[in-house]
Design an enzyme around this catalytic site. Structure first.
Site, PDB file in Angstrom:
ATOM      1  N   GLU A 268      23.684  87.563  16.826  1.00 13.01           N
ATOM      2  CA  GLU A 268      24.264  86.291  16.372  1.00 13.01           C
ATOM      3  C   GLU A 268      25.559  86.528  15.612  1.00 13.01           C
ATOM      4  O   GLU A 268      25.652  86.244  14.428  1.00 13.01           O
ATOM      5  CB  GLU A 268      23.284  85.583  15.429  1.00 13.01           C
ATOM      6  CG  GLU A 268      21.926  85.329  16.002  1.00 13.01           C
ATOM      7  CD  GLU A 268      20.920  84.959  14.925  1.00 13.01           C
ATOM      8  OE1 GLU A 268      21.196  85.181  13.718  1.00 13.01           O
ATOM      9  OE2 GLU A 268      19.861  84.447  15.281  1.00 13.01           O
ATOM     10  N   PRO A 269      26.583  87.056  16.260  1.00 14.88           N
ATOM     11  CA  PRO A 269      27.826  87.316  15.533  1.00 14.88           C
ATOM     12  C   PRO A 269      28.591  86.033  15.231  1.00 14.88           C
ATOM     13  O   PRO A 269      28.632  85.122  16.060  1.00 14.88           O
ATOM     14  CB  PRO A 269      28.618  88.190  16.515  1.00 14.88           C
ATOM     15  CG  PRO A 269      28.095  87.823  17.858  1.00 14.88           C
ATOM     16  CD  PRO A 269      26.665  87.423  17.684  1.00 14.88           C
ATOM     17  N   GLY A 270      29.130  85.953  14.044  1.00 19.14           N
ATOM     18  CA  GLY A 270      30.029  84.857  13.690  1.00 19.14           C
ATOM     19  C   GLY A 270      31.422  85.453  13.532  1.00 19.14           C
ATOM     20  O   GLY A 270      32.271  85.413  14.434  1.00 19.14           O
ATOM     21  N   ARG A 307      37.429  81.504   0.657  1.00 12.57           N
ATOM     22  CA  ARG A 307      36.809  82.831   0.661  1.00 12.57           C
ATOM     23  C   ARG A 307      37.350  83.782  -0.408  1.00 12.57           C
ATOM     24  O   ARG A 307      36.578  84.493  -1.043  1.00 12.57           O
ATOM     25  CB  ARG A 307      36.945  83.491   2.042  1.00 12.57           C
ATOM     26  CG  ARG A 307      36.268  82.704   3.156  1.00 12.57           C
ATOM     27  CD  ARG A 307      36.280  83.423   4.487  1.00 12.57           C
ATOM     28  NE  ARG A 307      35.321  84.506   4.514  1.00 12.57           N
ATOM     29  CZ  ARG A 307      35.622  85.785   4.491  1.00 12.57           C
ATOM     30  NH1 ARG A 307      36.881  86.170   4.449  1.00 12.57           N
ATOM     31  NH2 ARG A 307      34.687  86.703   4.505  1.00 12.57           N
ATOM     32  N   CYS A 337      44.147  72.129  -8.809  1.00 11.22           N
ATOM     33  CA  CYS A 337      44.030  72.287 -10.262  1.00 11.22           C
ATOM     34  C   CYS A 337      42.788  73.080 -10.636  1.00 11.22           C
ATOM     35  O   CYS A 337      41.825  72.561 -11.208  1.00 11.22           O
ATOM     36  CB  CYS A 337      44.101  70.931 -10.940  1.00 11.22           C
ATOM     37  SG  CYS A 337      45.765  70.275 -10.816  1.00 11.22           S
ATOM     38  N   GLU A 338      42.793  74.299 -10.195  1.00 11.64           N
ATOM     39  CA  GLU A 338      41.814  75.337 -10.495  1.00 11.64           C
ATOM     40  C   GLU A 338      42.621  76.619 -10.375  1.00 11.64           C
ATOM     41  O   GLU A 338      43.714  76.604  -9.828  1.00 11.64           O
ATOM     42  CB  GLU A 338      40.704  75.405  -9.436  1.00 11.64           C
ATOM     43  CG  GLU A 338      39.897  74.153  -9.245  1.00 11.64           C
ATOM     44  CD  GLU A 338      38.791  73.972 -10.268  1.00 11.64           C
ATOM     45  OE1 GLU A 338      38.460  74.951 -10.981  1.00 11.64           O
ATOM     46  OE2 GLU A 338      38.263  72.860 -10.355  1.00 11.64           O
ATOM     47  N   TYR A 365      34.769  81.090   8.633  1.00 13.73           N
ATOM     48  CA  TYR A 365      34.510  80.536   7.301  1.00 13.73           C
ATOM     49  C   TYR A 365      35.793  80.061   6.601  1.00 13.73           C
ATOM     50  O   TYR A 365      35.914  80.139   5.388  1.00 13.73           O
ATOM     51  CB  TYR A 365      33.742  81.552   6.426  1.00 13.73           C
ATOM     52  CG  TYR A 365      32.531  82.091   7.141  1.00 13.73           C
ATOM     53  CD1 TYR A 365      31.417  81.289   7.320  1.00 13.73           C
ATOM     54  CD2 TYR A 365      32.532  83.374   7.692  1.00 13.73           C
ATOM     55  CE1 TYR A 365      30.315  81.755   8.022  1.00 13.73           C
ATOM     56  CE2 TYR A 365      31.433  83.844   8.395  1.00 13.73           C
ATOM     57  CZ  TYR A 365      30.330  83.032   8.556  1.00 13.73           C
ATOM     58  OH  TYR A 365      29.249  83.490   9.255  1.00 13.73           O
TER      59      TYR A 365
HETATM   60  C1  LIG Z   1      25.779  83.434   9.059  1.00 12.14           C
HETATM   61  C2  LIG Z   1      24.795  83.941  10.014  1.00 12.14           C
HETATM   62  C3  LIG Z   1      25.194  84.793  11.048  1.00 12.14           C
HETATM   63  C4  LIG Z   1      26.623  85.266  11.239  1.00 12.14           C
HETATM   64  O1  LIG Z   1      27.067  86.138  10.254  1.00 12.14           O
HETATM   65  P1  LIG Z   1      28.528  86.811  10.387  1.00 12.14           P
HETATM   66  O2  LIG Z   1      28.656  87.652   9.192  1.00 12.14           O
HETATM   67  O3  LIG Z   1      29.529  85.717  10.408  1.00 12.14           O
HETATM   68  O4  LIG Z   1      28.566  87.569  11.656  1.00 12.14           O
HETATM   69  C5  LIG Z   1      24.218  85.192  11.945  1.00 12.14           C
HETATM   70  N1  LIG Z   1      22.928  84.792  11.828  1.00 12.14           N
HETATM   71  C6  LIG Z   1      22.512  83.979  10.840  1.00 12.14           C
HETATM   72  C7  LIG Z   1      21.096  83.573  10.770  1.00 12.14           C
HETATM   73  C8  LIG Z   1      23.435  83.523   9.907  1.00 12.14           C
HETATM   74  O5  LIG Z   1      23.010  82.719   8.919  1.00 12.14           O
END
Ligand SMILES: *Cc1c(COP(=O)(O)O)cnc(C)c1O
Length: 410
Positions: A268-270, A307, A337-338, A365
């Site tokens: 599950e890469p983001g 981030r 204003c932070e 993100y």
């Molecule tokens: C956020 C998340 C990801 C992705 O994480 P990355 O660091 O963006 O690759 C994968 N699986 C789950 C369950 C998440 O909550």
């Protein structure tokens, strides 16, 4: 990003032209980079039955979802609305996994109705799921293997104090609940958090999952979540996907033999898919010399890219307007204003008011964490694809800010 004829470009498109055309601040995503990363992952694990479920909380614009769907990706979702975004983008429910944390059983029931894979990460919900569905609807179980990935407890989710997953030490209890309601567990999952640098750590987690798998006889997949680290600075160490794949592939094949079935391997890469594809372009409003530094104040802030303030993350900054200028040292800050500091003591080509700066690694993100703080509009989003810059989300307007407000007589 390449410099071509003295201009910063992404897939042949001049970035500064994008801010001229669509204005700043603007998020720009290079679709080719996203697909390059996707293919790199698929190719590394080719001999296995690998499925990529893109973690869309990183960047959930529908055009990005459609692009990844077109190339074969599935989706990892953490809220019912992300599920709905995925379905709307054309994903088959079976390609979507719902991996929420601390949501209500009602939200999980909604997801069941939509036909997506359900990933359960606490025993109370597992019990309720069993009472409701028995063996009619399968589910995946999220295990917390208690491995501290990377050492950053703000982004790591697999350690002992984490709220995520069901502890590996509670598997006996899980087995009782599963047996009592005859629940069909079709997957095991772990996501230890971001920044895994050492394939050894990943494999340690894998062993824990393989070990747990022996007690679940209906598995169809094993889901290793994410944790792939991408580079933010020139010399950053990143996850060596090919090395990881080589190590994990062999072990996974052995495991499948022991288990007696060819299971699917899910990731599950983001960040890995979208971080490097993204450029966030902002305009310099003012230069402000103080006794301590020279501040560059830009027309953005923590409302658009939080981030650096939330995670101390580092984003390289480039002055697109003056590629060949002499290097000077600046502190880049936002207009909120932070104390929204993007970066201290950055070397930038000499900055002038009106210049366009570019934050790198802004694909993950960035926009999805943006807000309307200080009554500011969220930025526009642009996708570079097929040698063109396409606007994929327009900038907000004043009406958007008031959309849900209700005026009363006072
Ligand atoms: C956020 C998340 C990801 C992705 O994480 P990355 O660091 O963006 O690759 C994968 N699986 C789950 C369950 C998440 O909550």
């Amino acid at each position: 990003m390449e410099v071509v004829n003295g201009k910063y470009t992404a897939s042949g498109i001049n970035l500064i032209e994008i801010s001229n055309q669509f204005g700043a601040p603007v998020y720009v995503y290079d679709g080719n980079k996203i697909i390059e990363q996707y293919n790199r992952l698929i190719n590394a694990f080719k001999p296995l039955n690998i499925k990529v479920k893109y973690a869309c909380k990183a960047l959930n614009n529908s055009s990005i979802l459609k692009l990844l769907k077109q190339h074969g990706s599935g989706l990892d979702t953490v809220s019912i609305n992300e599920v709905l975004l995925g379905l709307r983008a054309g994903f088959d429910p079976k390609e979507i996994i719902f991996t929420p944390n601390c949501v209500s059983i009602e939200e999980i029931q909604e997801a069941v109705k939509l036909g997506v894979h359900i990933n359960i990460d606490n025993i109370s919900i597992l019990e309720q799921f069993g009472h409701l569905y028995g063996n009619t609807i399968p589910c995946c179980i999220r295990i917390n293997p208690h491995i501290l990935a990377g050492g950053n407890t703000k982004i790591s989710t697999g350690h002992i104090d984490s709220k995520f997953g069901i502890s590996v030490y509670q598997l006996r209890h899980v087995a009782r609940v599963v047996k009592s309601s005859n629940i069909r567990v079709n997957g095991l999952h772990m996501h230890t958090g971001s920044d895994i640098l050492d394939p050894g750590v990943f494999l340690q987690g894998a062993e824990i999952l393989f070990d747990a798998a022996k007690d679940f006889l209906d598995l169809e997949f094993v889901d290793f979540g994410s944790g792939f680290k991408v580079g933010y600075k020139e010399d950053d160490i990143t996850t060596d996907i090919e090395e990881l794949a080589a190590a994990l592939s062999q072990r996974f094949q052995e495991f499948c033999k022991e288990y007696g079935k060819d299971l699917e391997l899910w990731f599950e890469p983001g960040k890995f898919l979208v971080s490097e594809s993204g450029y966030f372009l902002v305009k310099v409003n003012v230069l402000k010399q103080t006794t301590a530094t020279v501040f560059v104040g830009v027309d953005s802030g923590m409302n658009h890219l939080i981030r650096p303030m939330l995670y101390d993350s580092y984003h390289s900054i480039i002055n697109l307007s003056n590629p060949e200028g002499k290097q000077r040292i600046y502190t880049v800050v936002g207009y909120i204003c932070e104390t929204d500091t993007f970066g201290w003591d950055r070397k930038l080509s000499e900055v002038h008011e009106g210049d366009i700066l570019c934050f790198k690694n802004a694909g993950a993100y960035g926009f999805t964490m943006s807000s309307n703080y200080n009554a500011r509009f969220k930025p526009a989003e642009v996708l570079i694809w097929n040698n063109q810059a396409h606007i994929i989300r327009k900038r907000e307007t004043f009406e958007d800010l008031l959309q849900n407000e209700i005026d009363i007589a006072l």
